[in-house]
Design a protein around this motif. Structure first.
Motif, PDB file in Angstrom:
ATOM      1  N   THR A 138       0.819  -1.207   0.000  1.00 52.17           N
ATOM      2  CA  THR A 138       0.000   0.000   0.000  1.00 52.17           C
ATOM      3  C   THR A 138       0.855   1.260   0.000  1.00 52.17           C
ATOM      4  OG1 THR A 138      -1.700  -1.197   1.245  1.00 52.17           O
ATOM      5  CG2 THR A 138      -1.885   1.194   1.173  1.00 52.17           C
ATOM      6  N   VAL A 169       1.700   4.027   7.457  1.00 50.61           N
ATOM      7  CA  VAL A 169       1.205   2.900   6.679  1.00 50.61           C
ATOM      8  C   VAL A 169       2.047   1.658   6.943  1.00 50.61           C
ATOM      9  CG1 VAL A 169       2.514   3.557   4.607  1.00 50.61           C
ATOM     10  CG2 VAL A 169       0.383   2.261   4.343  1.00 50.61           C
ATOM     11  N   ASP A 195      -3.639   7.174   9.663  1.00 53.34           N
ATOM     12  CA  ASP A 195      -3.218   5.835   9.253  1.00 53.34           C
ATOM     13  C   ASP A 195      -4.336   5.141   8.496  1.00 53.34           C
ATOM     14  OD1 ASP A 195      -4.982   4.347  10.965  1.00 53.34           O
ATOM     15  OD2 ASP A 195      -3.616   4.562  12.648  1.00 53.34           O
ATOM     16  N   ILE A 196      -4.063   3.937   8.032  1.00 56.60           N
ATOM     17  CA  ILE A 196      -5.053   3.190   7.243  1.00 56.60           C
ATOM     18  C   ILE A 196      -5.445   1.880   7.922  1.00 56.60           C
ATOM     19  CG2 ILE A 196      -4.353   4.202   5.042  1.00 56.60           C
ATOM     20  CD1 ILE A 196      -2.850   1.541   4.490  1.00 56.60           C
ATOM     21  N   ILE A 225      -8.120   5.657   7.178  1.00 52.95           N
ATOM     22  CA  ILE A 225      -8.414   6.502   6.026  1.00 52.95           C
ATOM     23  C   ILE A 225      -8.240   5.774   4.690  1.00 52.95           C
ATOM     24  CG2 ILE A 225      -7.858   8.607   7.276  1.00 52.95           C
ATOM     25  CD1 ILE A 225      -5.264   8.704   5.523  1.00 52.95           C
ATOM     26  N   GLY A 226      -8.356   4.441   4.730  1.00 55.41           N
ATOM     27  CA  GLY A 226      -8.367   3.671   3.496  1.00 55.41           C
ATOM     28  C   GLY A 226      -9.727   3.022   3.308  1.00 55.41           C
ATOM     29  N   THR A 264      -7.757   3.019  -1.638  1.00 57.78           N
ATOM     30  CA  THR A 264      -7.070   3.495  -0.438  1.00 57.78           C
ATOM     31  C   THR A 264      -6.028   4.540  -0.779  1.00 57.78           C
ATOM     32  OG1 THR A 264      -7.439   1.470   0.841  1.00 57.78           O
ATOM     33  CG2 THR A 264      -5.525   2.791   1.448  1.00 57.78           C
ATOM     34  N   SER A 265      -5.239   4.306  -1.821  1.00 57.20           N
ATOM     35  CA  SER A 265      -4.224   5.290  -2.188  1.00 57.20           C
ATOM     36  C   SER A 265      -4.854   6.593  -2.660  1.00 57.20           C
ATOM     37  CB  SER A 265      -3.309   4.721  -3.277  1.00 57.20           C
ATOM     38  OG  SER A 265      -3.987   4.535  -4.504  1.00 57.20           O
ATOM     39  N   SER A 267      -6.376   8.358   0.493  1.00 58.39           N
ATOM     40  CA  SER A 267      -5.437   8.785   1.520  1.00 58.39           C
ATOM     41  C   SER A 267      -4.752  10.098   1.182  1.00 58.39           C
ATOM     42  CB  SER A 267      -4.387   7.686   1.757  1.00 58.39           C
ATOM     43  OG  SER A 267      -3.663   7.418   0.581  1.00 58.39           O
TER      44      SER A 267
END
Length: 358
Positions: A14, A74, A98-99, A127-128, A309-310, A313
């Motif tokens: 990720t 991450v 963070d994810i 946050i993903g 997610t990317s 984020s």
């Protein structure tokens, strides 16, 4: 953008997707991790500055974090790595995001609410794919009725997990319990203790109760005191979960077995390939009810979860740097549904599974 921010944990699947998205959106983040040869190689590939930081080296960690406006964390498993990074961010007055999808980390994030406010920074976990799409959908559906009291949410993920995700999932299974929120309090229940069918836009699927972190975030984004979360399962697996999960949990609580499984994951699990990343979709359902019996429902369909997610984020980082919030926050408190719908492939549906626009 003049702000300085760090991506910590760039050697994972990720992390490298996030670097590409950050560069695509015009950012030049500092990248960091503990493996110098791997971090240096990635930095040289992308023309970025880098730092080598071990989370156990508190003095170096605090020094480097204090020089940043924000740390995007991450590096999993977060149940181990999040605490030292959050503490460094509080001390350095640096925003932290963070994810993670690990419930214990969300619990700790909200426990640090007062410290974050005093430092004038925000702490935001998830946050993903965990948990922005679910938190945004829940908040959107909850806004349709007054004083939402109870929430049910289910995800139908279509994902080939990365090594980090797979290892985090094993940690959850090893704990052997799912969590719900009942009358405002967190309560442990057995995996699969509830299951039923949900008619997602793509069709009917069986969902079973499972450990999803919205029991923490939705409490803050909606105020609802009763929250249950579910994941799709084959019906027979859902029925048998209360019997099979204790056996798996007992096995994974053995450190030797857990280490061996982690090693196999690290060797064999690589995440989604580039040529299939744009083809997969996942779905989310949410149902919200209040004390008067008013009900609202809705659905989301999103693209491949690691790519999503990317994309989320980096946009979220931009929101934090622009708004400079403080305290421990649920993602939807900073990232509304309209921003999620701006991402290609994200679609919102109403209770009748008709596409909805804002």
């Amino acid at each position: 953008m003049a702000n300085k921010w760090m991506i910590y944990g760039v050697t994972g699947y990720t992390g490298q997707l996030v670097i590409k998205e950050a560069l695509r959106r015009g950012h030049k983040p500092l990248i960091a991790g503990r493996n110098e040869s791997k971090v240096k190689k990635i930095a040289e590939e992308h023309g970025l500055d880098y730092k080598v930081i071990d989370l156990a080296d508190t003095a170096t960690l605090e020094k480097e974090v204090a020089d940043m406006d924000l740390v995007f964390h991450v590096a999993g498993p977060y149940v181990i790595t999040a605490e030292p990074m959050m503490q460094a961010c509080i001390k350095g007055k640096t925003h932290y995001v963070d994810i993670t999808g690990e419930g214990a980390v969300f619990r700790r994030t909200f426990e640090l609410m007062d410290e974050a406010k005093a430092a004038g920074i925000c702490l935001v976990s998830g946050i993903g794919f965990d948990v922005i799409p679910t938190d945004c959908l829940i908040a959107h559906v909850a806004s349709k009725i007054e004083k939402p009291e109870s929430i049910q949410m289910a995800i139908a993920p279509h994902v080939k997990p990365s090594a980090g995700t797979a290892k985090s999932a094993l940690g959850v299974i090893a704990e052997g319990k799912a969590e719900i929120r009942e009358n405002g309090k967190i309560k442990q229940v057995s995996f699969g203790s509830e299951y039923f069918d949900v008619h997602f836009p793509s069709g009917k699927k069986t969902v079973a109760i499972g450990p999803i972190a919205d029991i923490y975030t939705a409490y803050y984004s909606t105020g609802a005191k009763n929250i249950r979360t579910y994941m799709t399962q084959p019906k027979m697996a859902a029925i048998g979960a209360r019997f099979t999960m204790p056996i798996l949990s007992a096995a994974l609580s053995n450190k030797w077995i857990k280490n061996k499984v982690d090693q196999l994951i690290e060797k064999n699990v690589k995440g989604q390939e580039d040529d299939t990343r744009h083809k997969s979709t996942s779905e989310v359902w949410a149902r919200v009810e209040n004390a008067k019996g008013d009900v609202a429902e809705g659905y989301l369909k999103v693209g491949e979860v690691y790519l999503l997610t990317s994309q989320i984020s980096v946009r979220f980082v931009e929101h934090v740097l622009e708004k400079n919030p403080s305290g421990s926050l649920a993602p939807a408190q900073l990232f509304p549904m309209k921003d999620l719908l701006a991402i290609e492939g994200v679609k919102l549906f109403d209770a009748n599974r008709n596409e909805e626009s804002l």
